[in-house]
Design a protein around this motif. Sequence first.
Motif, PDB file in Angstrom:
ATOM      1  N   GLN A   1       0.827  -1.207   0.000  1.00  0.00           N
ATOM      2  CA  GLN A   1       0.000   0.000   0.000  1.00  0.00           C
ATOM      3  C   GLN A   1       0.865   1.263   0.000  1.00  0.00           C
ATOM      4  O   GLN A   1       0.564   2.230  -0.698  1.00  0.00           O
ATOM      5  CB  GLN A   1      -0.922  -0.011   1.222  1.00  0.00           C
ATOM      6  N   LEU A   2       1.947   1.223   0.768  1.00  0.00           N
ATOM      7  CA  LEU A   2       2.861   2.368   0.817  1.00  0.00           C
ATOM      8  C   LEU A   2       3.489   2.603  -0.556  1.00  0.00           C
ATOM      9  O   LEU A   2       3.588   3.747  -1.018  1.00  0.00           O
ATOM     10  CB  LEU A   2       3.941   2.106   1.870  1.00  0.00           C
ATOM     11  N   ALA A   3       3.895   1.537  -1.214  1.00  0.00           N
ATOM     12  CA  ALA A   3       4.470   1.676  -2.556  1.00  0.00           C
ATOM     13  C   ALA A   3       3.449   2.284  -3.509  1.00  0.00           C
ATOM     14  O   ALA A   3       3.790   3.108  -4.369  1.00  0.00           O
ATOM     15  CB  ALA A   3       4.942   0.319  -3.061  1.00  0.00           C
ATOM     16  N   GLY A   4       2.186   1.878  -3.363  1.00  0.00           N
ATOM     17  CA  GLY A   4       1.142   2.439  -4.216  1.00  0.00           C
ATOM     18  C   GLY A   4       0.985   3.938  -4.024  1.00  0.00           C
ATOM     19  O   GLY A   4       0.766   4.693  -4.993  1.00  0.00           O
ATOM     20  N   ARG A   5       1.109   4.402  -2.779  1.00  0.00           N
ATOM     21  CA  ARG A   5       0.975   5.841  -2.512  1.00  0.00           C
ATOM     22  C   ARG A   5       2.133   6.640  -3.108  1.00  0.00           C
ATOM     23  O   ARG A   5       1.984   7.836  -3.416  1.00  0.00           O
ATOM     24  CB  ARG A   5       0.897   6.090  -1.004  1.00  0.00           C
ATOM     25  N   LEU A   6       3.276   5.994  -3.247  1.00  0.00           N
ATOM     26  CA  LEU A   6       4.456   6.709  -3.741  1.00  0.00           C
ATOM     27  C   LEU A   6       4.659   6.590  -5.249  1.00  0.00           C
ATOM     28  O   LEU A   6       5.566   7.229  -5.800  1.00  0.00           O
ATOM     29  CB  LEU A   6       5.710   6.184  -3.034  1.00  0.00           C
ATOM     30  N   ARG A   7       3.858   5.774  -5.913  1.00  0.00           N
ATOM     31  CA  ARG A   7       4.113   5.490  -7.331  1.00  0.00           C
ATOM     32  C   ARG A   7       4.171   6.761  -8.175  1.00  0.00           C
ATOM     33  O   ARG A   7       5.072   6.928  -9.005  1.00  0.00           O
ATOM     34  CB  ARG A   7       3.034   4.555  -7.887  1.00  0.00           C
ATOM     35  N   ASP A   8       3.199   7.642  -8.002  1.00  0.00           N
ATOM     36  CA  ASP A   8       3.171   8.846  -8.842  1.00  0.00           C
ATOM     37  C   ASP A   8       4.384   9.728  -8.584  1.00  0.00           C
ATOM     38  O   ASP A   8       4.958  10.306  -9.522  1.00  0.00           O
ATOM     39  CB  ASP A   8       1.878   9.624  -8.591  1.00  0.00           C
ATOM     40  N   ARG A   9       4.798   9.837  -7.312  1.00  0.00           N
ATOM     41  CA  ARG A   9       5.968  10.664  -6.993  1.00  0.00           C
ATOM     42  C   ARG A   9       7.233  10.078  -7.605  1.00  0.00           C
ATOM     43  O   ARG A   9       8.089  10.801  -8.123  1.00  0.00           O
ATOM     44  CB  ARG A   9       6.137  10.786  -5.482  1.00  0.00           C
ATOM     45  N   VAL A  10       7.365   8.757  -7.545  1.00  0.00           N
ATOM     46  CA  VAL A  10       8.547   8.109  -8.120  1.00  0.00           C
ATOM     47  C   VAL A  10       8.557   8.283  -9.629  1.00  0.00           C
ATOM     48  O   VAL A  10       9.601   8.578 -10.241  1.00  0.00           O
ATOM     49  CB  VAL A  10       8.569   6.617  -7.745  1.00  0.00           C
ATOM     50  N   LYS A  11       7.385   8.142 -10.237  1.00  0.00           N
ATOM     51  CA  LYS A  11       7.299   8.307 -11.691  1.00  0.00           C
ATOM     52  C   LYS A  11       7.667   9.732 -12.092  1.00  0.00           C
ATOM     53  O   LYS A  11       8.385   9.957 -13.076  1.00  0.00           O
ATOM     54  CB  LYS A  11       5.890   7.970 -12.162  1.00  0.00           C
ATOM     55  N   ALA A  12       7.184  10.725 -11.314  1.00  0.00           N
ATOM     56  CA  ALA A  12       7.520  12.117 -11.615  1.00  0.00           C
ATOM     57  C   ALA A  12       9.004  12.388 -11.412  1.00  0.00           C
ATOM     58  O   ALA A  12       9.611  13.165 -12.160  1.00  0.00           O
ATOM     59  CB  ALA A  12       6.683  13.045 -10.739  1.00  0.00           C
ATOM     60  N   ARG A  13       9.602  11.733 -10.415  1.00  0.00           N
ATOM     61  CA  ARG A  13      11.017  11.970 -10.091  1.00  0.00           C
ATOM     62  C   ARG A  13      11.932  11.460 -11.194  1.00  0.00           C
ATOM     63  O   ARG A  13      12.923  12.105 -11.554  1.00  0.00           O
ATOM     64  CB  ARG A  13      11.352  11.269  -8.769  1.00  0.00           C
ATOM     65  N   PHE A  14      11.597  10.312 -11.792  1.00  0.00           N
ATOM     66  CA  PHE A  14      12.505   9.688 -12.758  1.00  0.00           C
ATOM     67  C   PHE A  14      11.987   9.731 -14.188  1.00  0.00           C
ATOM     68  O   PHE A  14      12.658   9.238 -15.104  1.00  0.00           O
ATOM     69  CB  PHE A  14      12.785   8.239 -12.354  1.00  0.00           C
ATOM     70  N   GLY A  15      10.793  10.297 -14.400  1.00  0.00           N
ATOM     71  CA  GLY A  15      10.286  10.451 -15.754  1.00  0.00           C
ATOM     72  C   GLY A  15      10.160   9.126 -16.473  1.00  0.00           C
ATOM     73  O   GLY A  15       9.591   8.168 -15.946  1.00  0.00           O
ATOM     74  N   HIS A  16      10.700   9.062 -17.690  1.00  0.00           N
ATOM     75  CA  HIS A  16      10.590   7.860 -18.521  1.00  0.00           C
ATOM     76  C   HIS A  16      11.772   6.908 -18.354  1.00  0.00           C
ATOM     77  O   HIS A  16      11.921   5.969 -19.137  1.00  0.00           O
ATOM     78  CB  HIS A  16      10.451   8.247 -19.994  1.00  0.00           C
ATOM     79  N   ASP A  17      12.596   7.138 -17.353  1.00  0.00           N
ATOM     80  CA  ASP A  17      13.759   6.276 -17.118  1.00  0.00           C
ATOM     81  C   ASP A  17      13.300   5.025 -16.347  1.00  0.00           C
ATOM     82  O   ASP A  17      13.351   4.964 -15.122  1.00  0.00           O
ATOM     83  CB  ASP A  17      14.829   7.032 -16.328  1.00  0.00           C
ATOM     84  N   ASP A  18      12.832   4.038 -17.098  1.00  0.00           N
ATOM     85  CA  ASP A  18      12.289   2.823 -16.472  1.00  0.00           C
ATOM     86  C   ASP A  18      13.320   2.105 -15.616  1.00  0.00           C
ATOM     87  O   ASP A  18      12.989   1.561 -14.551  1.00  0.00           O
ATOM     88  CB  ASP A  18      11.768   1.861 -17.552  1.00  0.00           C
ATOM     89  N   ARG A  19      14.584   2.100 -16.082  1.00  0.00           N
ATOM     90  CA  ARG A  19      15.604   1.369 -15.345  1.00  0.00           C
ATOM     91  C   ARG A  19      15.882   2.034 -13.992  1.00  0.00           C
ATOM     92  O   ARG A  19      16.006   1.364 -12.970  1.00  0.00           O
ATOM     93  CB  ARG A  19      16.888   1.287 -16.178  1.00  0.00           C
ATOM     94  N   ALA A  20      15.943   3.352 -13.973  1.00  0.00           N
ATOM     95  CA  ALA A  20      16.173   4.057 -12.713  1.00  0.00           C
ATOM     96  C   ALA A  20      15.012   3.828 -11.756  1.00  0.00           C
ATOM     97  O   ALA A  20      15.216   3.635 -10.550  1.00  0.00           O
ATOM     98  CB  ALA A  20      16.375   5.544 -12.968  1.00  0.00           C
ATOM     99  N   ARG A  21      13.786   3.865 -12.274  1.00  0.00           N
ATOM    100  CA  ARG A  21      12.617   3.624 -11.421  1.00  0.00           C
ATOM    101  C   ARG A  21      12.664   2.229 -10.818  1.00  0.00           C
ATOM    102  O   ARG A  21      12.427   2.056  -9.617  1.00  0.00           O
ATOM    103  CB  ARG A  21      11.319   3.778 -12.220  1.00  0.00           C
ATOM    104  N   ARG A  22      12.968   1.240 -11.648  1.00  0.00           N
ATOM    105  CA  ARG A  22      12.982  -0.136 -11.141  1.00  0.00           C
ATOM    106  C   ARG A  22      14.070  -0.314 -10.089  1.00  0.00           C
ATOM    107  O   ARG A  22      13.860  -0.967  -9.061  1.00  0.00           O
ATOM    108  CB  ARG A  22      13.178  -1.133 -12.290  1.00  0.00           C
ATOM    109  N   ARG A  23      15.215   0.297 -10.307  1.00  0.00           N
ATOM    110  CA  ARG A  23      16.297   0.130  -9.328  1.00  0.00           C
ATOM    111  C   ARG A  23      15.985   0.868  -8.025  1.00  0.00           C
ATOM    112  O   ARG A  23      16.362   0.410  -6.948  1.00  0.00           O
ATOM    113  CB  ARG A  23      17.615   0.611  -9.932  1.00  0.00           C
ATOM    114  N   PHE A  24      15.291   1.994  -8.133  1.00  0.00           N
ATOM    115  CA  PHE A  24      14.875   2.665  -6.903  1.00  0.00           C
ATOM    116  C   PHE A  24      13.985   1.735  -6.086  1.00  0.00           C
ATOM    117  O   PHE A  24      14.167   1.586  -4.874  1.00  0.00           O
ATOM    118  CB  PHE A  24      14.123   3.957  -7.222  1.00  0.00           C
ATOM    119  N   TRP A  25      13.006   1.124  -6.747  1.00  0.00           N
ATOM    120  CA  TRP A  25      12.095   0.245  -6.023  1.00  0.00           C
ATOM    121  C   TRP A  25      12.808  -0.987  -5.486  1.00  0.00           C
ATOM    122  O   TRP A  25      12.500  -1.458  -4.381  1.00  0.00           O
ATOM    123  CB  TRP A  25      10.930  -0.168  -6.918  1.00  0.00           C
ATOM    124  N   GLU A  26      13.755  -1.530  -6.242  1.00  0.00           N
ATOM    125  CA  GLU A  26      14.501  -2.694  -5.748  1.00  0.00           C
ATOM    126  C   GLU A  26      15.239  -2.360  -4.460  1.00  0.00           C
ATOM    127  O   GLU A  26      15.246  -3.160  -3.511  1.00  0.00           O
ATOM    128  CB  GLU A  26      15.485  -3.175  -6.821  1.00  0.00           C
TER     129      GLU A  26
END
Length: 462
Positions: A156-181
């Motif tokens: 649930q916490l990850a769900g609340r942060l999804r939009d912020r993480v997406k805005a922070r890293f834009g279209h950089d899918d690899r950076a987003r995935r590594r942040f979450w990992e």
Amino acid sequence: MDYFPLFLDLRAQPCLLVGGGEVALRKAQLLLAAGGHLTVVAPALCEGLAALREQNRLVHRARRWQPDDLQGMRLAIAATDDTAINADVHHHCEAAGILVNVVDDPARCRFITPSIVDRSPLMIAISSGGNAPVLARLIRARIEAWLPHGYGALAQLAGRLRDRVKARFGHDDRARRRFWEQALDGPAAERALAGDVAGAEAALNATLADSDADTLARGAVYLVGAGPGNPDLLTFRALRLMQRADVVLYDNLVSPEIVDLVRRDAERLYVGKKASNHALPQEDINQLLVRLAREGKTVLRLKGGDPFIFGRGGEEIEELAAAGIEFQVVPGITSAAGASCYAGIPLTHRDYAQSVTFVTGHRRGEEIELDWPRLTSASETIVVYMGVAQAPRICAQLIAHGRAADTPAAIVEKATLPQQRTLVGTLATLPELLASSGVKPPALIIIGDVVRLAGKLGWRHC
């Protein structure tokens, strides 16, 4: 794959349940928990279903099933003890293109209901395809015991942060995935699992603010020992890293069952090496690892056995270190250990061998570069990697340098796998045994008096 796994969104969707007994009650509870609008068709209801009706949680049609009951339904479940009714429900659902499940009749199921581990919004479903539901429930019980309830709050916490993480890293899918990992496998995640969700959220917000896309996008290489072949012999760390890879390089010593455990969307590159037949020369593999890491990818180099025992892992990390690439090495069960254990041949034993030596039968040029005089001690076990093609020469050289011709010798083919074969002979007879039996790599040769124990200690199914 017998069934395509998926999760259905049944919120406010009309669902039909035919049957009014205890089995139907269990299905009704699942459909209602998923938010379905439930209609039950049955002449009478068991106590539990009647209670749900009184609570206005379902609509009851107090009669026998009719095909018109399917009008407007998304899915249907037949849970009666009348096989003719169940078959009729199935027939009309198929004709109407409606998903149907007939309880305890896999042949009439267009979908099945798995055993569920519920950590909403995290859901885990386990299915045996209808073959062994008790086994599925046993596996579910083990996962329930292992999986902390806090994972639901973490999701649930990850769900609340999804939009912020997406805005922070834009279209950089690899950076987003590594942040979450990093975020979901670090201190913040531990706080959430311990119940401190507010503290975990504050820590993740701080991490997000400090995260740099360039840093997160840096590549790395993991050299992972895949063991002797059986997936059950992988280490936990190997399994975790296999789920992080963008691309995996593997060779012919890594079984398909192990490659299948790599993240599904990872790119797979075969770089296998066999005697006189290299899919890619070692120097090219080294350079490929560097290039892929410089592209920002997380690279998994899967190696049969252990990376540092005839796996040329040392050569690869030399190249990575020289190029300034981040890397990790994960040890694996070496093939000698796997083969000896599964064949019932202890490599050392107080009565038979006080030392063991690993050698390679790989040939440079026309010669096998081994210290033959050092390998003649009767109290030493010799394990030969990659020695099938050169077995006649190896046996002849050992005998010529003083090892007794009647020294026991074994060949273990496809060690630790269901197809494993263990053939036992002597230095004098092993070459002919190999030729007559059609042994092919991967196979290891074990030489020494410990081989005498193979018949006594070997697994009977090998």
